[in-house]
Design a protein around this motif. Structure first.
Motif, PDB file in Angstrom:
ATOM      1  N   SER A   1     -31.217   3.711  26.574  1.00 35.47           N
ATOM      2  CA  SER A   1     -32.079   4.096  25.578  1.00 35.47           C
ATOM      3  C   SER A   1     -31.352   5.326  24.791  1.00 35.47           C
ATOM      4  CB  SER A   1     -33.326   4.633  26.412  1.00 35.47           C
ATOM      5  OG  SER A   1     -33.784   3.231  26.429  1.00 35.47           O
ATOM      6  N   GLY A   2     -31.491   5.005  23.638  1.00 37.10           N
ATOM      7  CA  GLY A   2     -31.549   6.477  22.455  1.00 37.10           C
ATOM      8  C   GLY A   2     -30.231   6.673  21.929  1.00 37.10           C
ATOM      9  N   SER A   3     -29.069   5.301  22.024  1.00 38.40           N
ATOM     10  CA  SER A   3     -27.914   4.894  21.678  1.00 38.40           C
ATOM     11  C   SER A   3     -28.261   4.655  20.310  1.00 38.40           C
ATOM     12  CB  SER A   3     -27.237   4.416  22.584  1.00 38.40           C
ATOM     13  OG  SER A   3     -28.214   2.894  23.569  1.00 38.40           O
ATOM     14  N   GLY A   4     -29.071   4.331  20.446  1.00 40.02           N
ATOM     15  CA  GLY A   4     -29.372   3.927  18.476  1.00 40.02           C
ATOM     16  C   GLY A   4     -29.618   2.322  18.216  1.00 40.02           C
ATOM     17  N   LYS A   5     -29.600   1.619  19.107  1.00 40.42           N
ATOM     18  CA  LYS A   5     -29.839   0.114  19.270  1.00 40.42           C
ATOM     19  C   LYS A   5     -30.779  -0.282  18.641  1.00 40.42           C
ATOM     20  CE  LYS A   5     -29.908  -0.561  23.475  1.00 40.42           C
ATOM     21  NZ  LYS A   5     -30.170   0.496  24.087  1.00 40.42           N
ATOM     22  N   SER A   6     -31.957   0.008  18.645  1.00 44.17           N
ATOM     23  CA  SER A   6     -33.254  -0.589  17.906  1.00 44.17           C
ATOM     24  C   SER A   6     -33.335  -0.459  16.210  1.00 44.17           C
ATOM     25  CB  SER A   6     -34.396  -0.053  18.998  1.00 44.17           C
ATOM     26  OG  SER A   6     -34.381  -0.903  20.077  1.00 44.17           O
ATOM     27  N   LEU A   7     -32.734   1.588  15.961  1.00 46.65           N
ATOM     28  CA  LEU A   7     -32.559   1.812  15.125  1.00 46.65           C
ATOM     29  C   LEU A   7     -31.882   0.964  13.627  1.00 46.65           C
ATOM     30  CD1 LEU A   7     -32.362   5.725  15.666  1.00 46.65           C
ATOM     31  CD2 LEU A   7     -34.253   4.041  14.143  1.00 46.65           C
ATOM     32  N   THR A   8     -30.785   0.216  14.499  1.00 43.80           N
ATOM     33  CA  THR A   8     -29.503  -0.689  13.869  1.00 43.80           C
ATOM     34  C   THR A   8     -30.424  -2.025  13.658  1.00 43.80           C
ATOM     35  OG1 THR A   8     -27.891   0.291  15.341  1.00 43.80           O
ATOM     36  CG2 THR A   8     -27.351  -1.759  13.851  1.00 43.80           C
ATOM     37  N   CYS A   9     -31.295  -2.288  14.325  1.00 44.96           N
ATOM     38  CA  CYS A   9     -31.977  -3.186  14.511  1.00 44.96           C
ATOM     39  C   CYS A   9     -32.660  -3.458  13.147  1.00 44.96           C
ATOM     40  CB  CYS A   9     -32.432  -3.932  15.379  1.00 44.96           C
ATOM     41  SG  CYS A   9     -31.208  -4.889  17.230  1.00 44.96           S
ATOM     42  N   LYS A  10     -33.413  -2.333  13.242  1.00 47.13           N
ATOM     43  CA  LYS A  10     -34.388  -2.078  12.489  1.00 47.13           C
ATOM     44  C   LYS A  10     -34.642  -2.376  10.696  1.00 47.13           C
ATOM     45  CE  LYS A  10     -38.526  -0.511  15.330  1.00 47.13           C
ATOM     46  NZ  LYS A  10     -39.114   0.393  16.700  1.00 47.13           N
ATOM     47  N   ALA A  11     -32.876  -1.702  10.900  1.00 48.78           N
ATOM     48  CA  ALA A  11     -32.039  -0.930   9.834  1.00 48.78           C
ATOM     49  C   ALA A  11     -32.041  -2.274   8.528  1.00 48.78           C
ATOM     50  CB  ALA A  11     -30.729  -0.051   9.990  1.00 48.78           C
ATOM     51  N   LEU A  12     -31.641  -3.114   9.519  1.00 50.07           N
ATOM     52  CA  LEU A  12     -31.079  -4.211   9.143  1.00 50.07           C
ATOM     53  C   LEU A  12     -32.263  -5.209   8.253  1.00 50.07           C
ATOM     54  CD1 LEU A  12     -28.778  -6.254  11.793  1.00 50.07           C
ATOM     55  CD2 LEU A  12     -28.501  -4.530  10.357  1.00 50.07           C
ATOM     56  N   MET A  13     -33.128  -5.020   8.923  1.00 47.96           N
ATOM     57  CA  MET A  13     -34.518  -5.293   8.115  1.00 47.96           C
ATOM     58  C   MET A  13     -34.787  -4.712   7.087  1.00 47.96           C
ATOM     59  SD  MET A  13     -35.093  -8.672   9.534  1.00 47.96           S
ATOM     60  CE  MET A  13     -37.029  -9.242   9.794  1.00 47.96           C
ATOM     61  N   ARG A  14     -34.813  -3.376   6.980  1.00 46.75           N
ATOM     62  CA  ARG A  14     -35.456  -2.475   6.561  1.00 46.75           C
ATOM     63  C   ARG A  14     -36.962  -1.645   7.052  1.00 46.75           C
ATOM     64  NH1 ARG A  14     -33.905  -3.820   0.027  1.00 46.75           N
ATOM     65  NH2 ARG A  14     -36.381  -2.200   0.125  1.00 46.75           N
ATOM     66  N   LEU A  15     -37.027  -1.925   8.427  1.00 51.21           N
ATOM     67  CA  LEU A  15     -38.730  -1.869   9.168  1.00 51.21           C
ATOM     68  C   LEU A  15     -38.591  -0.062   9.714  1.00 51.21           C
ATOM     69  CD1 LEU A  15     -38.710  -4.912  10.581  1.00 51.21           C
ATOM     70  CD2 LEU A  15     -40.088  -3.964   8.317  1.00 51.21           C
ATOM     71  N   ASN A  16     -37.522   0.699   9.677  1.00 51.26           N
ATOM     72  CA  ASN A  16     -37.532   1.460  10.244  1.00 51.26           C
ATOM     73  C   ASN A  16     -38.784   2.998   9.595  1.00 51.26           C
ATOM     74  OD1 ASN A  16     -35.468   1.606  12.015  1.00 51.26           O
ATOM     75  ND2 ASN A  16     -33.321   1.913  10.235  1.00 51.26           N
ATOM     76  N   ARG A  17     -39.097   3.393   9.776  1.00 46.35           N
ATOM     77  CA  ARG A  17     -40.558   4.651   9.316  1.00 46.35           C
ATOM     78  C   ARG A  17     -39.746   5.615   7.814  1.00 46.35           C
ATOM     79  NH1 ARG A  17     -42.920   7.349  14.273  1.00 46.35           N
ATOM     80  NH2 ARG A  17     -44.276   5.422  15.438  1.00 46.35           N
ATOM     81  N   PRO A  18     -40.872   5.975   7.006  1.00 51.09           N
ATOM     82  CA  PRO A  18     -39.651   6.254   6.031  1.00 51.09           C
ATOM     83  C   PRO A  18     -39.031   7.440   6.141  1.00 51.09           C
ATOM     84  CG  PRO A  18     -42.646   5.744   5.719  1.00 51.09           C
ATOM     85  CD  PRO A  18     -42.115   5.326   6.976  1.00 51.09           C
ATOM     86  N   PHE A  19     -38.926   8.260   6.847  1.00 45.99           N
ATOM     87  CA  PHE A  19     -38.415   9.573   6.742  1.00 45.99           C
ATOM     88  C   PHE A  19     -36.982   9.638   7.535  1.00 45.99           C
ATOM     89  CE2 PHE A  19     -41.676   9.117  10.645  1.00 45.99           C
ATOM     90  CZ  PHE A  19     -39.901   9.240  11.466  1.00 45.99           C
ATOM     91  N   ILE A  20     -36.845   7.871   8.044  1.00 45.52           N
ATOM     92  CA  ILE A  20     -35.830   7.222   8.758  1.00 45.52           C
ATOM     93  C   ILE A  20     -34.860   6.845   6.923  1.00 45.52           C
ATOM     94  CG2 ILE A  20     -34.147   6.066  10.529  1.00 45.52           C
ATOM     95  CD1 ILE A  20     -36.175   7.786  11.404  1.00 45.52           C
ATOM     96  N   ARG A  21     -33.511   7.200   7.046  1.00 49.31           N
ATOM     97  CA  ARG A  21     -32.954   6.970   5.496  1.00 49.31           C
ATOM     98  C   ARG A  21     -31.453   6.319   6.686  1.00 49.31           C
ATOM     99  NH1 ARG A  21     -34.936  10.856   2.505  1.00 49.31           N
ATOM    100  NH2 ARG A  21     -36.724  11.198   2.528  1.00 49.31           N
ATOM    101  N   GLN A  22     -31.091   5.308   5.532  1.00 47.87           N
ATOM    102  CA  GLN A  22     -30.131   4.792   5.395  1.00 47.87           C
ATOM    103  C   GLN A  22     -29.038   4.207   4.042  1.00 47.87           C
ATOM    104  OE1 GLN A  22     -32.460   1.285   7.120  1.00 47.87           O
ATOM    105  NE2 GLN A  22     -30.335   0.227   6.035  1.00 47.87           N
ATOM    106  N   SER A  23     -27.820   4.475   4.791  1.00 51.14           N
ATOM    107  CA  SER A  23     -26.827   3.834   3.777  1.00 51.14           C
ATOM    108  C   SER A  23     -25.683   2.506   4.173  1.00 51.14           C
ATOM    109  CB  SER A  23     -25.950   5.079   3.236  1.00 51.14           C
ATOM    110  OG  SER A  23     -25.099   5.483   3.807  1.00 51.14           O
TER     111      SER A  23
END
Length: 273
Positions: A40-62
């Protein structure tokens, strides 16, 4: 060409600047199942949501996330909507967050299907009912009439999986889809993923901490630690002879838990069984 291409994905906290996933790249081909494992906390869920562009607005990605060669980062919010559901379907870890709490579950399901299919209401209900039964929901009409808070987390996960079965998406992103399920239902759900993959060639990105499930379903796997992919390769190779110390730790921990459980139940150890 790969179905899904992720190149130099970087995810950070916009308010603090803290980097959560520094630089991840991987590819997913039609019919392939790629697992992402890690604590938990290794970045798995963040990565999944980033693919769908579903992370919260304050979570940025490039970086580049391309489906059929189309960079999803270049699409507007309106242009992105058709990609969610039919082309890329995500099964979230927390089922309660996937549904509108003010509406019955069935209303959400029918709305999603109406966006992608020109079906009658009765056709949509029939397809959903068949899919729900296949994942262990024995009273589909009752389930569809309930609000999200009236269903358990495991039931909501099964509802999401049933929707994916009906949508037959090109890519299924499954974030811990079996966590809240009992052992029998977990087995049935994993088999549904296998069948869906075999029938229509869906590519699956499967996030799980359960290496037994990963062994059953995934061709290849990525091991993540603190947002970094520390090892990648064939699932069978990593589980048999991991090269990174963290990967070996995960595998040995799983084996130790299994042996302890078998000893408590009066069974045999892994070497014997």
């Amino acid at each position: 060409m790969s179905l899904l291409e992720v190149e130099h994905l970087r995810i950070w906290e916009g308010r603090t600047g803290d980097v959560l996933v520094p630089d991840s790249s991987f590819r997913l081909s039609k019919g392939q199942c790629l697992a992402i494992v890690g604590e938990s906390g290794s970045g798995k869920s963040l990565t999944c949501k980033a693919l769908m562009r579903l992370n919260r607005p304050f979570i940025r990605q490039s970086g580049r996330v391309a489906l059929y060669g189309i960079d999803l980062a270049t699409l507007s919010a309106k242009e992105m909507r058709p990609y969610r559901g039919k082309r890329m379907c995500m099964i979230m870890q927390n089922g309660m967050r996937a549904f509108d709490p003010s509406r019955p579950v069935g209303a959400y399901l029918l709305e999603v299907l109406s966006l992608h299919y020109d079906w009658s209401r009765s056709e949509m209900i029939a397809s959903l009912s068949t899919a729900m039964i296949s994942v262990g929901l024995q009273e589909p009409s009752a389930v569809m009439g309930r609000y999200p808070h009236e269903l358990s987390g495991g039931m909501l996960q099964r509802v999401m999986i049933a929707l994916a079965i009906v949508l037959e998406p090109d890519v299924i992103i499954a974030d811990e889809p079996t966590t809240a399920l009992d052992a029998v239902t977990q087995y049935e759900v994993v088999e549904r993923f296998v069948q869906l993959r075999g029938r229509i060639g869906s590519a699956i990105l499967f996030v799980s901490h359960d290496l037994g499930v990963v062994r059953r379903i995934a061709d290849d796997m990525l091991v993540m630690k603190n947002g970094v992919i520390v090892e990648r390769g064939k699932t069978s190779d990593i589980l048999a002879d991991a090269s990174h110390p963290y990967s070996r730790y995960l595998v040995s921990s799983k084996d130790a838990l299994r042996n302890h459980y078998l000893q408590l139940m009066g069974g045999t150890d892994v070497a014997e069984g």
